[in-house]
Design an enzyme around this catalytic site. Structure first.
Site, PDB file in Angstrom:
ATOM      1  N   GLN A 125      22.358   2.952  51.564  1.00  9.24           N
ATOM      2  CA  GLN A 125      21.722   4.260  51.737  1.00  9.24           C
ATOM      3  C   GLN A 125      20.890   4.567  50.487  1.00  9.24           C
ATOM      4  O   GLN A 125      21.386   4.470  49.371  1.00  9.24           O
ATOM      5  CB  GLN A 125      22.799   5.338  51.956  1.00  9.24           C
ATOM      6  CG  GLN A 125      22.232   6.695  52.289  1.00  9.24           C
ATOM      7  CD  GLN A 125      21.457   6.726  53.602  1.00  9.24           C
ATOM      8  OE1 GLN A 125      21.883   6.149  54.602  1.00  9.24           O
ATOM      9  NE2 GLN A 125      20.317   7.384  53.613  1.00  9.24           N
ATOM     10  N   ASP A 178      18.575  -3.242  57.890  1.00  5.68           N
ATOM     11  CA  ASP A 178      17.734  -2.079  57.613  1.00  5.68           C
ATOM     12  C   ASP A 178      16.322  -2.519  57.187  1.00  5.68           C
ATOM     13  O   ASP A 178      15.453  -1.693  56.934  1.00  5.68           O
ATOM     14  CB  ASP A 178      18.398  -1.237  56.505  1.00  5.68           C
ATOM     15  CG  ASP A 178      17.895   0.198  56.467  1.00  5.68           C
ATOM     16  OD1 ASP A 178      17.447   0.702  57.515  1.00  5.68           O
ATOM     17  OD2 ASP A 178      17.933   0.811  55.383  1.00  5.68           O
ATOM     18  N   LYS A 214      25.382   7.483  60.976  1.00  8.13           N
ATOM     19  CA  LYS A 214      25.273   6.065  61.325  1.00  8.13           C
ATOM     20  C   LYS A 214      26.634   5.506  61.728  1.00  8.13           C
ATOM     21  O   LYS A 214      26.755   4.755  62.706  1.00  8.13           O
ATOM     22  CB  LYS A 214      24.679   5.282  60.137  1.00  8.13           C
ATOM     23  CG  LYS A 214      23.184   5.575  59.961  1.00  8.13           C
ATOM     24  CD  LYS A 214      22.634   5.178  58.609  1.00  8.13           C
ATOM     25  CE  LYS A 214      21.200   5.724  58.475  1.00  8.13           C
ATOM     26  NZ  LYS A 214      20.632   5.613  57.143  1.00  8.13           N
TER      27      LYS A 214
END
Ligand code: NAP
Length: 286
Positions: free
Chosen positions: A99, A122, A55
């Protein structure tokens, strides 16, 4: 046997990332600020370390700033929440990615909810799920958002079609079903307790596989002419759909790898630039 057309996620993702990069450059020129994504990693799980690195690399290539926050595996829920709240307040951070999974001792939901909705690029917070479900402006979960972009890129209008989503996780199955419903598909969810899965899948004009079981869905389960999106990513680069048999029945199908996978990061970057534009008060005509 007729072969389905492949949906090229790699090429589409490249175009989306390039466009996000151009928008980021324009924003920086207008405001002097660099759209920035903060990635938060707890512990050193090798797969998570790799995902975060990918990313960040993609951000760098697109001229999007990235800030790496690495916390020890012993981090408590309280410490993680505090770190995410601080990033939520930081005016130089426009998007936040935690994450996950974060480790069993941490209350993952409490951590997600510490992310400010305007920085939730996200799409993991309750607020993002709600805005997505109501079709209001906000951020969508990235893999579902990427799946919808693939459908649009290949001119597949879900309206009136039967969509079967196999999998109901909070980050993938559930939201992609809501997005398809929002586009007027008739949506059925399947999961580990579904009986006669193959019979349900056989009804589908659009199949989304989001399970994590190699080749669970076979070609004979696919209605001829159906559109098949395989989000599954299993050991050995194998999807949840048996590609070799499904490609002979579907009209459009995503390969694994190179289908849904690359769309996830592309959507993340796109949403980071959108978050920055909104926070910096710059209209982009979007
Ligand atoms: P998950 O949280 O483990 O959820 C899996 C879902 O599949 C659950 O809803 C489960 O049902 C259902 N399921 C399990 N076995 C089943 C069976 N035999 N028949 C029908 N349904 C079954 O997984 P996830 O995070 O959603 O990920 C799913 C897959 O997508 C994985 O392969 C993952 O690697 C991949 N993925 C890819 C990306 C990407 O960027 N391309 C992003 C995220 C995930 P229950 O709810 O009843 O347990």
């Amino acid at each position: 046997m007729p072969q389905a057309r492949l949906m090229d996620g790699t090429g589409l993702a490249r175009r989306i990332v390039a466009e996000a990069g151009e928008r980021a450059a324009a924003l920086t020129e207008r405001t002097g600020r660099v759209p920035t994504l903060a990635t938060v990693l707890v512990g050193e799980d090798p797969a998570s370390v790799t995902y975060v690195r990918m990313k960040q690399n993609r951000c760098r290539e697109a001229g999007i700033g990235s800030r790496r926050v690495v916390l020890p595996a012993t981090t408590t829920t309280g410490e993680l929440v505090a770190a995410l709240r601080e990033l939520s307040r930081d005016p130089d951070v426009h998007g936040i990615l935690l994450q996950h999974p974060v480790g069993g001792h941490i209350d993952e939901r409490a951590a997600f909810e510490a992310i400010a909705p305007q920085k939730d690029v996200d799409g993991v917070t309750f607020a993002s799920f709600a805005t997505m479900s109501f079709g209001l402006p906000g951020f969508v979960s990235c893999t579902p958002g990427g799946i919808m972009r693939l459908l649009d890129a290949y001119d597949v209008d879900p309206a009136g079609r039967r969509a079967v989503v196999v999998g109901r996780s909070a980050i993938l199955g559930k939201p992609v079903g809501m997005l398809l419903l929002g586009r007027d598909a008739t949506v059925t969810y399947c999961h580990s307790r579904t009986r006669e899965l193959a019979d349900v899948v056989r009804e589908a004009d659009i199949v989304v596989a989001a399970v994590g079981r190699p080749r669970l869905i076979r070609g004979r389960d696919i209605k001829p002419g159906a559109v098949v999106l395989d989000a599954g990513y299993n050991a050995g680069n194998v999807g949840d759909v048996d590609f070799d048999s499904a490609v002979e029945r579907a009209s459009l199908i995503t390969p694994v790898p190179g289908g849904v996978g690359p769309m996830t990061i592309a959507t993340l970057l796109e949403q980071t630039v959108t978050a920055a534009a909104r926070q910096l008060g710059v209209g982009e005509g979007r």
